[in-house]
Design a protein around this motif. Structure first.
Motif, PDB file in Angstrom:
ATOM      1  N   ALA A   1     -59.219  16.282 -16.547  1.00  0.00           N
ATOM      2  CA  ALA A   1     -60.365  15.866 -17.352  1.00  0.00           C
ATOM      3  C   ALA A   1     -61.560  16.784 -17.086  1.00  0.00           C
ATOM      4  O   ALA A   1     -61.939  17.003 -15.921  1.00  0.00           O
ATOM      5  CB  ALA A   1     -60.746  14.421 -17.034  1.00  0.00           C
ATOM      6  N   VAL A   2     -62.124  17.321 -18.146  1.00  0.00           N
ATOM      7  CA  VAL A   2     -63.363  18.091 -18.024  1.00  0.00           C
ATOM      8  C   VAL A   2     -64.516  17.098 -17.990  1.00  0.00           C
ATOM      9  O   VAL A   2     -64.747  16.365 -18.958  1.00  0.00           O
ATOM     10  CB  VAL A   2     -63.525  19.071 -19.199  1.00  0.00           C
ATOM     11  CG1 VAL A   2     -64.819  19.865 -19.041  1.00  0.00           C
ATOM     12  CG2 VAL A   2     -62.332  20.009 -19.285  1.00  0.00           C
ATOM     13  N   CYS A   3     -65.216  17.069 -16.864  1.00  0.00           N
ATOM     14  CA  CYS A   3     -66.277  16.081 -16.657  1.00  0.00           C
ATOM     15  C   CYS A   3     -67.644  16.768 -16.603  1.00  0.00           C
ATOM     16  O   CYS A   3     -67.743  17.988 -16.498  1.00  0.00           O
ATOM     17  CB  CYS A   3     -66.028  15.318 -15.355  1.00  0.00           C
ATOM     18  SG  CYS A   3     -64.455  14.430 -15.316  1.00  0.00           S
ATOM     19  N   GLU A   4     -68.680  15.959 -16.657  1.00  0.00           N
ATOM     20  CA  GLU A   4     -70.042  16.492 -16.615  1.00  0.00           C
ATOM     21  C   GLU A   4     -70.269  17.301 -15.346  1.00  0.00           C
ATOM     22  O   GLU A   4     -70.959  18.332 -15.369  1.00  0.00           O
ATOM     23  CB  GLU A   4     -71.046  15.339 -16.701  1.00  0.00           C
ATOM     24  CG  GLU A   4     -72.502  15.776 -16.680  1.00  0.00           C
ATOM     25  CD  GLU A   4     -73.459  14.602 -16.786  1.00  0.00           C
ATOM     26  OE1 GLU A   4     -74.480  14.600 -16.058  1.00  0.00           O
ATOM     27  OE2 GLU A   4     -73.197  13.693 -17.596  1.00  0.00           O
ATOM     28  N   ARG A   5     -69.682  16.865 -14.224  1.00  0.00           N
ATOM     29  CA  ARG A   5     -69.900  17.540 -12.947  1.00  0.00           C
ATOM     30  C   ARG A   5     -68.763  18.498 -12.577  1.00  0.00           C
ATOM     31  O   ARG A   5     -68.710  18.984 -11.459  1.00  0.00           O
ATOM     32  CB  ARG A   5     -70.085  16.491 -11.849  1.00  0.00           C
ATOM     33  CG  ARG A   5     -71.370  15.682 -12.031  1.00  0.00           C
ATOM     34  CD  ARG A   5     -71.456  14.491 -11.117  1.00  0.00           C
ATOM     35  NE  ARG A   5     -72.696  13.746 -11.353  1.00  0.00           N
ATOM     36  CZ  ARG A   5     -72.932  12.509 -10.906  1.00  0.00           C
ATOM     37  NH1 ARG A   5     -72.012  11.877 -10.203  1.00  0.00           N
ATOM     38  NH2 ARG A   5     -74.081  11.913 -11.173  1.00  0.00           N
ATOM     39  N   SER A   6     -67.880  18.762 -13.533  1.00  0.00           N
ATOM     40  CA  SER A   6     -66.830  19.761 -13.302  1.00  0.00           C
ATOM     41  C   SER A   6     -67.451  21.149 -13.436  1.00  0.00           C
ATOM     42  O   SER A   6     -67.995  21.490 -14.495  1.00  0.00           O
ATOM     43  CB  SER A   6     -65.697  19.606 -14.321  1.00  0.00           C
ATOM     44  OG  SER A   6     -65.009  18.383 -14.135  1.00  0.00           O
ATOM     45  N   VAL A   7     -67.365  21.935 -12.379  1.00  0.00           N
ATOM     46  CA  VAL A   7     -67.958  23.272 -12.409  1.00  0.00           C
ATOM     47  C   VAL A   7     -67.141  24.239 -13.250  1.00  0.00           C
ATOM     48  O   VAL A   7     -67.676  24.959 -14.085  1.00  0.00           O
ATOM     49  CB  VAL A   7     -68.151  23.809 -10.980  1.00  0.00           C
ATOM     50  CG1 VAL A   7     -68.647  25.257 -11.010  1.00  0.00           C
ATOM     51  CG2 VAL A   7     -69.118  22.922 -10.208  1.00  0.00           C
ATOM     52  N   PRO A   8     -65.806  24.326 -13.063  1.00  0.00           N
ATOM     53  CA  PRO A   8     -65.047  25.320 -13.834  1.00  0.00           C
ATOM     54  C   PRO A   8     -64.901  24.933 -15.304  1.00  0.00           C
ATOM     55  O   PRO A   8     -64.877  23.761 -15.656  1.00  0.00           O
ATOM     56  CB  PRO A   8     -63.683  25.348 -13.137  1.00  0.00           C
ATOM     57  CG  PRO A   8     -63.604  24.110 -12.329  1.00  0.00           C
ATOM     58  CD  PRO A   8     -64.980  23.581 -12.135  1.00  0.00           C
ATOM     59  N   ARG A   9     -64.813  25.952 -16.144  1.00  0.00           N
ATOM     60  CA  ARG A   9     -64.538  25.782 -17.570  1.00  0.00           C
ATOM     61  C   ARG A   9     -63.537  26.865 -17.968  1.00  0.00           C
ATOM     62  O   ARG A   9     -63.767  28.044 -17.717  1.00  0.00           O
ATOM     63  CB  ARG A   9     -65.810  25.921 -18.414  1.00  0.00           C
ATOM     64  CG  ARG A   9     -66.848  24.819 -18.189  1.00  0.00           C
ATOM     65  CD  ARG A   9     -66.390  23.489 -18.783  1.00  0.00           C
ATOM     66  NE  ARG A   9     -67.460  22.508 -18.836  1.00  0.00           N
ATOM     67  CZ  ARG A   9     -67.804  21.717 -17.835  1.00  0.00           C
ATOM     68  NH1 ARG A   9     -67.156  21.818 -16.683  1.00  0.00           N
ATOM     69  NH2 ARG A   9     -68.785  20.842 -17.969  1.00  0.00           N
ATOM     70  N   TYR A  10     -62.429  26.458 -18.577  1.00  0.00           N
ATOM     71  CA  TYR A  10     -61.384  27.416 -18.919  1.00  0.00           C
ATOM     72  C   TYR A  10     -61.010  27.269 -20.391  1.00  0.00           C
ATOM     73  O   TYR A  10     -60.992  26.168 -20.936  1.00  0.00           O
ATOM     74  CB  TYR A  10     -60.130  27.177 -18.071  1.00  0.00           C
ATOM     75  CG  TYR A  10     -60.368  27.191 -16.580  1.00  0.00           C
ATOM     76  CD1 TYR A  10     -60.768  28.347 -15.938  1.00  0.00           C
ATOM     77  CD2 TYR A  10     -60.190  26.030 -15.824  1.00  0.00           C
ATOM     78  CE1 TYR A  10     -60.996  28.363 -14.568  1.00  0.00           C
ATOM     79  CE2 TYR A  10     -60.401  26.037 -14.449  1.00  0.00           C
ATOM     80  CZ  TYR A  10     -60.812  27.204 -13.830  1.00  0.00           C
ATOM     81  OH  TYR A  10     -61.023  27.217 -12.480  1.00  0.00           O
ATOM     82  N   GLU A  11     -60.696  28.401 -21.014  1.00  0.00           N
ATOM     83  CA  GLU A  11     -60.208  28.364 -22.394  1.00  0.00           C
ATOM     84  C   GLU A  11     -59.427  29.641 -22.676  1.00  0.00           C
ATOM     85  O   GLU A  11     -59.487  30.612 -21.922  1.00  0.00           O
ATOM     86  CB  GLU A  11     -61.357  28.212 -23.381  1.00  0.00           C
ATOM     87  CG  GLU A  11     -62.394  29.319 -23.318  1.00  0.00           C
ATOM     88  CD  GLU A  11     -63.567  29.081 -24.260  1.00  0.00           C
ATOM     89  OE1 GLU A  11     -64.282  30.054 -24.523  1.00  0.00           O
ATOM     90  OE2 GLU A  11     -63.746  27.943 -24.727  1.00  0.00           O
ATOM     91  N   GLY A  12     -58.673  29.620 -23.773  1.00  0.00           N
ATOM     92  CA  GLY A  12     -57.951  30.807 -24.208  1.00  0.00           C
ATOM     93  C   GLY A  12     -56.960  31.331 -23.187  1.00  0.00           C
ATOM     94  O   GLY A  12     -56.247  30.578 -22.522  1.00  0.00           O
TER      95      GLY A  12
END
Length: 238
Positions: free
Chosen positions: A107-118
């Motif tokens: 789950a991508v949360c408000e306090r999740s630091v990493p962001r991944y795509e593609g």
């Protein structure tokens, strides 16, 4: 004493003989010091397969001797896990495999630091699944947990999850995990570093997650995964 283990997904099979892929062959021969005649255990699609190795001619092959289907692990646990930093997520995934989690929902949360795509996300998913594969070898599990790609918590398909739902929270008014009556199938939820944001906690409560406490001390997120999943498994009574 348990046999050395390997995963067979990347190995080929023909007429009772497995050709072991280079990475697994290197681990068996160079790390585990296996040799011609050694018995090893292959893991594939929920089955455990006993093999006898043959090392020679620049290749490692194995004759299949027997196979058995692993009994389904109970309770059947699905984990909603807030996306964590690399080292924390690596540890959490290993703990999931070791404690018998069936499916992991990132789950991508408000306090999740990493962001991944593609392409970056594809590379990460490949790496995370490899971690789960390796952890199942250590744990002696025939199948790794299923891993779902990260989605925002608000977009998660909660309707497809088990009816019993427990969320680890640091707020007041939580139920001690030891007092929960664990059912044969359940969903657990562990937030990212810093716990759930208030609106995320409200969403989980609205989706039927009961707030539970894992003890008086604040744990790292990966430690919370280990404590929550192993605790639920141990508390389950058929």
């Amino acid at each position: 004493m348990s046999l050395p283990r390997l995963r067979l997904e990347r190995c080929s099979f023909d007429n009772g003989i497995w050709t072991i892929d280079a990475e697994e062959a290197h681990h068996l021969v160079r790390v585990r010091h296996c040799y011609t005649g050694s018995l090893v255990e292959g893991l594939l699609n929920g089955e455990k397969i006993t093999l006898r190795l043959h090392c020679g001619g620049g290749a490692v092959t194995a004759r299949e001797l027997s196979r058995e289907t692993e009994a389904a692990f109970e309770p059947r646990m699905e984990l909603v896990l807030g996306l964590l930093k690399n080292d924390q997520l690596d540890e959490a995934l290993r703990f999931c495999a070791e404690t018998g989690v069936f499916r992991i929902h990132l789950a991508v949360c408000e306090r999740s630091v990493p962001r991944y795509e593609g392409a970056r996300l594809a590379d990460k998913m490949k790496r995370w699944r490899k971690i789960l594969d390796e952890a199942t070898k250590q744990a002696g599990a025939a199948a790794p947990p299923l891993l779902c790609e990260p989605v925002p918590l608000s977009a998660m398909d909660f309707a497809a999850m088990p009816a019993q739902r427990l969320a680890a929270m640091l707020s007041d008014g939580t139920l001690p995990l030891r007092d929960a009556a664990i059912e044969s199938a359940l969903a657990l939820a562990v937030g990212p570093e810093g716990d759930w944001a208030p609106e995320e906690a409200e969403l989980l409560l609205a989706e039927g997650f009961a707030p539970v406490s894992l003890g008086a001390r604040i744990m790292r997120a990966s430690t919370a995964v280990a404590a929550f999943c192993s605790g639920a498994a141990m508390l389950y009574k058929k």
